[in-house]
Design a protein around this motif. Sequence first.
Motif, PDB file in Angstrom:
ATOM      1  N   ARG A  81      83.965  79.770 -24.718  1.00  0.00           N
ATOM      2  CA  ARG A  81      84.613  78.998 -23.652  1.00  0.00           C
ATOM      3  C   ARG A  81      85.821  79.723 -23.087  1.00  0.00           C
ATOM      4  NH1 ARG A  81      84.105  72.981 -26.253  1.00  0.00           N
ATOM      5  NH2 ARG A  81      81.974  72.602 -25.586  1.00  0.00           N
ATOM      6  N   GLU A  82      86.623  80.321 -23.982  1.00  0.00           N
ATOM      7  CA  GLU A  82      87.797  81.067 -23.530  1.00  0.00           C
ATOM      8  C   GLU A  82      87.385  82.270 -22.686  1.00  0.00           C
ATOM      9  OE1 GLU A  82      91.150  80.607 -23.731  1.00  0.00           O
ATOM     10  OE2 GLU A  82      90.667  78.630 -24.523  1.00  0.00           O
ATOM     11  N   ALA A  83      86.364  82.993 -23.134  1.00  0.00           N
ATOM     12  CA  ALA A  83      85.915  84.188 -22.424  1.00  0.00           C
ATOM     13  C   ALA A  83      85.313  83.856 -21.063  1.00  0.00           C
ATOM     14  CB  ALA A  83      84.893  84.940 -23.276  1.00  0.00           C
ATOM     15  N   ASN A  84      84.758  82.661 -20.924  1.00  0.00           N
ATOM     16  CA  ASN A  84      84.064  82.295 -19.692  1.00  0.00           C
ATOM     17  C   ASN A  84      84.733  81.156 -18.932  1.00  0.00           C
ATOM     18  OD1 ASN A  84      81.524  84.009 -19.789  1.00  0.00           O
ATOM     19  ND2 ASN A  84      81.585  83.126 -21.839  1.00  0.00           N
ATOM     20  N   ARG A  85      85.991  80.897 -19.232  1.00  0.00           N
ATOM     21  CA  ARG A  85      86.694  79.770 -18.623  1.00  0.00           C
ATOM     22  C   ARG A  85      86.686  79.838 -17.097  1.00  0.00           C
ATOM     23  NH1 ARG A  85      92.029  77.435 -21.023  1.00  0.00           N
ATOM     24  NH2 ARG A  85      90.407  76.954 -22.483  1.00  0.00           N
ATOM     25  N   LYS A  86      87.064  80.981 -16.543  1.00  0.00           N
ATOM     26  CA  LYS A  86      87.142  81.108 -15.091  1.00  0.00           C
ATOM     27  C   LYS A  86      85.767  80.913 -14.452  1.00  0.00           C
ATOM     28  CE  LYS A  86      88.962  84.022 -11.433  1.00  0.00           C
ATOM     29  NZ  LYS A  86      89.587  85.291 -11.094  1.00  0.00           N
ATOM     30  N   LYS A  87      84.756  81.555 -15.022  1.00  0.00           N
ATOM     31  CA  LYS A  87      83.394  81.441 -14.500  1.00  0.00           C
ATOM     32  C   LYS A  87      82.908  79.995 -14.570  1.00  0.00           C
ATOM     33  CE  LYS A  87      79.169  82.638 -16.392  1.00  0.00           C
ATOM     34  NZ  LYS A  87      78.322  83.500 -17.187  1.00  0.00           N
ATOM     35  N   ASN A  88      83.173  79.328 -15.689  1.00  0.00           N
ATOM     36  CA  ASN A  88      82.743  77.941 -15.848  1.00  0.00           C
ATOM     37  C   ASN A  88      83.490  77.008 -14.892  1.00  0.00           C
ATOM     38  OD1 ASN A  88      80.892  78.611 -17.816  1.00  0.00           O
ATOM     39  ND2 ASN A  88      82.274  78.178 -19.511  1.00  0.00           N
ATOM     40  N   ASN A  89      84.790  77.256 -14.692  1.00  0.00           N
ATOM     41  CA  ASN A  89      85.565  76.447 -13.750  1.00  0.00           C
ATOM     42  C   ASN A  89      85.031  76.599 -12.331  1.00  0.00           C
ATOM     43  OD1 ASN A  89      87.203  75.454 -15.742  1.00  0.00           O
ATOM     44  ND2 ASN A  89      88.906  76.825 -15.323  1.00  0.00           N
ATOM     45  N   GLU A  90      84.710  77.829 -11.943  1.00  0.00           N
ATOM     46  CA  GLU A  90      84.156  78.077 -10.612  1.00  0.00           C
ATOM     47  C   GLU A  90      82.795  77.398 -10.462  1.00  0.00           C
ATOM     48  OE1 GLU A  90      84.184  82.317 -10.217  1.00  0.00           O
ATOM     49  OE2 GLU A  90      86.369  82.402 -10.034  1.00  0.00           O
ATOM     50  N   TYR A  91      81.975  77.498 -11.512  1.00  0.00           N
ATOM     51  CA  TYR A  91      80.657  76.856 -11.470  1.00  0.00           C
ATOM     52  C   TYR A  91      80.818  75.338 -11.324  1.00  0.00           C
ATOM     53  CZ  TYR A  91      76.210  74.924 -12.926  1.00  0.00           C
ATOM     54  OH  TYR A  91      75.046  74.199 -12.973  1.00  0.00           O
ATOM     55  N   GLY A  92      81.723  74.756 -12.118  1.00  0.00           N
ATOM     56  CA  GLY A  92      81.948  73.315 -12.063  1.00  0.00           C
ATOM     57  C   GLY A  92      82.450  72.879 -10.700  1.00  0.00           C
ATOM     58  N   LYS A  93      83.356  73.648 -10.132  1.00  0.00           N
ATOM     59  CA  LYS A  93      83.895  73.322  -8.813  1.00  0.00           C
ATOM     60  C   LYS A  93      82.795  73.383  -7.754  1.00  0.00           C
ATOM     61  CE  LYS A  93      87.644  74.548  -5.678  1.00  0.00           C
ATOM     62  NZ  LYS A  93      88.754  75.455  -5.423  1.00  0.00           N
ATOM     63  N   ALA A  94      81.974  74.434  -7.805  1.00  0.00           N
ATOM     64  CA  ALA A  94      80.876  74.580  -6.839  1.00  0.00           C
ATOM     65  C   ALA A  94      79.872  73.434  -6.996  1.00  0.00           C
ATOM     66  CB  ALA A  94      80.177  75.921  -7.031  1.00  0.00           C
ATOM     67  N   TYR A  95      79.576  73.074  -8.248  1.00  0.00           N
ATOM     68  CA  TYR A  95      78.638  71.974  -8.495  1.00  0.00           C
ATOM     69  C   TYR A  95      79.179  70.662  -7.930  1.00  0.00           C
ATOM     70  CZ  TYR A  95      75.801  68.480 -10.803  1.00  0.00           C
ATOM     71  OH  TYR A  95      74.972  67.400 -11.043  1.00  0.00           O
ATOM     72  N   ARG A  96      80.459  70.389  -8.201  1.00  0.00           N
ATOM     73  CA  ARG A  96      81.060  69.146  -7.706  1.00  0.00           C
ATOM     74  C   ARG A  96      81.071  69.092  -6.184  1.00  0.00           C
ATOM     75  NH1 ARG A  96      84.145  70.303 -12.135  1.00  0.00           N
ATOM     76  NH2 ARG A  96      85.821  71.247 -10.906  1.00  0.00           N
ATOM     77  N   GLU A  97      81.348  70.227  -5.552  1.00  0.00           N
ATOM     78  CA  GLU A  97      81.343  70.260  -4.087  1.00  0.00           C
ATOM     79  C   GLU A  97      79.939  70.048  -3.528  1.00  0.00           C
ATOM     80  OE1 GLU A  97      83.234  73.875  -2.832  1.00  0.00           O
ATOM     81  OE2 GLU A  97      85.187  73.251  -3.605  1.00  0.00           O
ATOM     82  N   ALA A  98      78.935  70.697  -4.149  1.00  0.00           N
ATOM     83  CA  ALA A  98      77.557  70.592  -3.668  1.00  0.00           C
ATOM     84  C   ALA A  98      76.956  69.210  -3.932  1.00  0.00           C
ATOM     85  CB  ALA A  98      76.700  71.673  -4.329  1.00  0.00           C
ATOM     86  N   ASN A  99      77.436  68.527  -4.966  1.00  0.00           N
ATOM     87  CA  ASN A  99      76.855  67.245  -5.363  1.00  0.00           C
ATOM     88  C   ASN A  99      77.842  66.091  -5.243  1.00  0.00           C
ATOM     89  OD1 ASN A  99      74.117  68.109  -6.491  1.00  0.00           O
ATOM     90  ND2 ASN A  99      75.536  69.489  -7.521  1.00  0.00           N
ATOM     91  N   ARG A 100      78.752  66.202  -4.320  1.00  0.00           N
ATOM     92  CA  ARG A 100      79.820  65.217  -4.173  1.00  0.00           C
ATOM     93  C   ARG A 100      79.282  63.797  -4.006  1.00  0.00           C
ATOM     94  NH1 ARG A 100      83.413  63.002  -0.318  1.00  0.00           N
ATOM     95  NH2 ARG A 100      85.538  62.925  -1.133  1.00  0.00           N
TER      96      ARG A 100
END
Length: 185
Positions: free
Chosen positions: A29-48
Amino acid sequence: MMPYKCKEARKAYDKTYKKINKEKIKAYREANRKKNNEYGKAYREANRKKILAQKKIYYEVNKEEVAYLNKVWRQNNKDKVSASTAKRKALKLEQIPIYLRDCPKEKRRIDQVYKLREVFTKITGVQHHVDHMWPLSNGGPHWSGNLQIITAKENLSKNDKVDPSIKATIQEMLIEEEKMRYDQY
């Protein structure tokens, strides 16, 4: 991964795996925090719309529980509720200086004043308010330099009166604050 015929078996497997691999999961999770945050943000925007619909359904089904949890949260976070209410009122009146509206330091300062108010109330047993020395209703800014902690009795008797010298001092301090903000950039 093994196929499971029932949800309970899968949950048990997941729980055990997480317990055994706690450090491995944390490192991932620490190693991929930025990638996961970006993925989550993109998902939330696409599926608002989908997310909002799910939240609405959950709220309708669990209305009483949500109301109870909100009430408990508000009771346990009176300082945050007060700070939020004051900010909302000030924004409505457009009295937060433009250069401070999205300033995290200013938000922290205001939150600290409201926390301190809670401490004063608990220690003394006397209700305290955060007061705008130059009241919002009289054109004063919602800014940490315009806040003071006084007893509720004093605040309610004060109404929207302001000493002209205090008003002038606050105006000078605001100008200095603005200069400091712009000098940083």
